[in-house]
Write a protein that holds these residues in place. Structure first.
Motif, PDB file in Angstrom:
ATOM      1  N   UNK A  45      -6.914   5.323  10.395  1.00  0.00           N
ATOM      2  CA  UNK A  45      -7.841   5.798   9.371  1.00  0.00           C
ATOM      3  C   UNK A  45      -7.362   5.421   7.972  1.00  0.00           C
ATOM      4  N   UNK A  46      -6.039   5.446   7.768  1.00  0.00           N
ATOM      5  CA  UNK A  46      -5.490   5.199   6.433  1.00  0.00           C
ATOM      6  C   UNK A  46      -5.678   3.755   5.981  1.00  0.00           C
ATOM      7  N   UNK A  47      -6.113   2.882   6.891  1.00  0.00           N
ATOM      8  CA  UNK A  47      -6.401   1.503   6.501  1.00  0.00           C
ATOM      9  C   UNK A  47      -7.626   1.429   5.597  1.00  0.00           C
ATOM     10  N   UNK A  48      -8.461   2.476   5.666  1.00  0.00           N
ATOM     11  CA  UNK A  48      -9.607   2.589   4.767  1.00  0.00           C
ATOM     12  C   UNK A  48      -9.153   3.348   3.523  1.00  0.00           C
ATOM     13  N   UNK A  49      -9.381   2.796   2.352  1.00  0.00           N
ATOM     14  CA  UNK A  49      -8.847   3.377   1.115  1.00  0.00           C
ATOM     15  C   UNK A  49      -9.376   4.788   0.860  1.00  0.00           C
ATOM     16  N   UNK A  50     -10.644   5.038   1.187  1.00  0.00           N
ATOM     17  CA  UNK A  50     -11.203   6.374   0.982  1.00  0.00           C
ATOM     18  C   UNK A  50     -10.571   7.382   1.932  1.00  0.00           C
ATOM     19  N   UNK A  52      -7.618   7.088   3.252  1.00  0.00           N
ATOM     20  CA  UNK A  52      -6.227   7.240   2.826  1.00  0.00           C
ATOM     21  C   UNK A  52      -6.122   8.230   1.672  1.00  0.00           C
ATOM     22  N   UNK A  53      -7.047   8.135   0.728  1.00  0.00           N
ATOM     23  CA  UNK A  53      -7.033   9.054  -0.414  1.00  0.00           C
ATOM     24  C   UNK A  53      -7.327  10.477   0.039  1.00  0.00           C
ATOM     25  N   UNK A  54      -8.265  10.625   0.969  1.00  0.00           N
ATOM     26  CA  UNK A  54      -8.599  11.946   1.501  1.00  0.00           C
ATOM     27  C   UNK A  54      -7.409  12.556   2.230  1.00  0.00           C
ATOM     28  N   UNK A  55      -6.727  11.750   3.048  1.00  0.00           N
ATOM     29  CA  UNK A  55      -5.548  12.228   3.767  1.00  0.00           C
ATOM     30  C   UNK A  55      -4.441  12.593   2.788  1.00  0.00           C
ATOM     31  N   UNK A  56      -4.253  11.765   1.787  1.00  0.00           N
ATOM     32  CA  UNK A  56      -3.215  12.024   0.788  1.00  0.00           C
ATOM     33  C   UNK A  56      -3.459  13.358   0.081  1.00  0.00           C
ATOM     34  N   UNK A 135       5.656   9.079  -1.229  1.00  0.00           N
ATOM     35  CA  UNK A 135       4.611   8.129  -0.845  1.00  0.00           C
ATOM     36  C   UNK A 135       3.253   8.616  -1.343  1.00  0.00           C
ATOM     37  N   UNK A 136       2.453   7.693  -1.858  1.00  0.00           N
ATOM     38  CA  UNK A 136       1.089   7.992  -2.253  1.00  0.00           C
ATOM     39  C   UNK A 136       0.105   7.468  -1.233  1.00  0.00           C
ATOM     40  N   UNK A 137      -1.178   7.523  -1.580  1.00  0.00           N
ATOM     41  CA  UNK A 137      -2.225   7.129  -0.636  1.00  0.00           C
ATOM     42  C   UNK A 137      -2.032   5.699  -0.131  1.00  0.00           C
ATOM     43  N   UNK A 138      -1.628   4.801  -1.027  1.00  0.00           N
ATOM     44  CA  UNK A 138      -1.498   3.401  -0.649  1.00  0.00           C
ATOM     45  C   UNK A 138      -0.369   3.116   0.325  1.00  0.00           C
TER      46      UNK A 138
END
Length: 218
Positions: A45-50, A52-56, A135-138
């Motif tokens: 899922x984190x491969x999608x930037x949105x 990843x940001x939501x998970x972060x 670690x951040x979203x990226x």
């Protein structure tokens, strides 16, 4: 703390055993499969930037790792755990629960509640690793991949361990059934890291078959 340390050193299995009346070894085996599986789904899922940001944001807000120091929170956060699993697995959730139930021997009516109790523990572990590694979203994809890869390396070095004995007895995996590593945990991690994607590329029967393959071919 490594992923394997989480699997073997956390008291949540004792809590779940008391609450649901399920054998502790079955719960440990479930956690040993569910934790890397959840992490693998989140990594994808984190491969999608949105995503990843939501998970972060979710990790920063709700999963700082404090639950690892007070596992009594897991019981109180069971409803939250159900929501976590719904988001992570989506339409695959019922299939995942069915396969895990079949292979751990935990009844289908209890597998969902037990997983819901375990989910905040797993998210708390990820959240603590995120904080400790700044670690951040990226960077979440690399962090999650590193957690799985580190666990696989540790499993390869620990061919004989209480956790492998538990997995062997509960999941029914022995040397003749495994891929030859002699380590059920290593087989599980190896299939999650590589076997699942490979089987999809070969036109396998989807998640159910993939789960069946790394849980002993049942």
């Amino acid at each position: 703390m490594s992923l394997i340390d989480l699997l073997t050193g956390n008291q949540v299995a004792d809590k779940a055993e008391q609450k649901f009346g399920i054998n502790k070894n079955q719960i440990i085996a479930l956690l040993a499969v569910a934790a890397p599986l959840i992490i693998s789904y989140l990594r994808k899922k984190s491969q999608d930037s949105k995503e990843a940001e939501s998970l972060n944001n979710a990790l920063d807000k709700d999963h700082d790792g404090s639950i690892l120091d007070d596992v009594s929170q897991a019981d109180a956060r069971q409803d939250e755990g159900g929501s976590i699993l719904n988001h992570i697995f989506g339409s695959d959730k019922q299939n995942v629960e069915s396969k895990l139930s079949q292979n751990t021997g935990i009844s289908i009516d209890k597998i969902g509640p037990v997983l819901s109790m375990l989910a905040p523990i797993i998210m708390g572990y990820i959240g603590r690793e995120k904080q400790q590694n700044n670690v951040g979203a990226g960077g979440l994809g690399d962090l999650l991949g590193g957690i799985l890869g580190g666990a696989q390396n540790q499993a390869q070095q620990q061919q004989s361990s209480p956790l492998n004995d538990i997995l062997g007895s509960v999941l029914g995996k022995n040397d003749s059934q495994s891929s030859g590593s002699g380590s059920p945990l290593n087989d599980i991690l190896g299939n999650i890291l590589g076997g699942g994607d490979q089987k999809k590329q070969q036109g396998g029967g989807g998640l159910g078959d993939i789960l069946g393959s790394f849980l002993g071919g049942k």
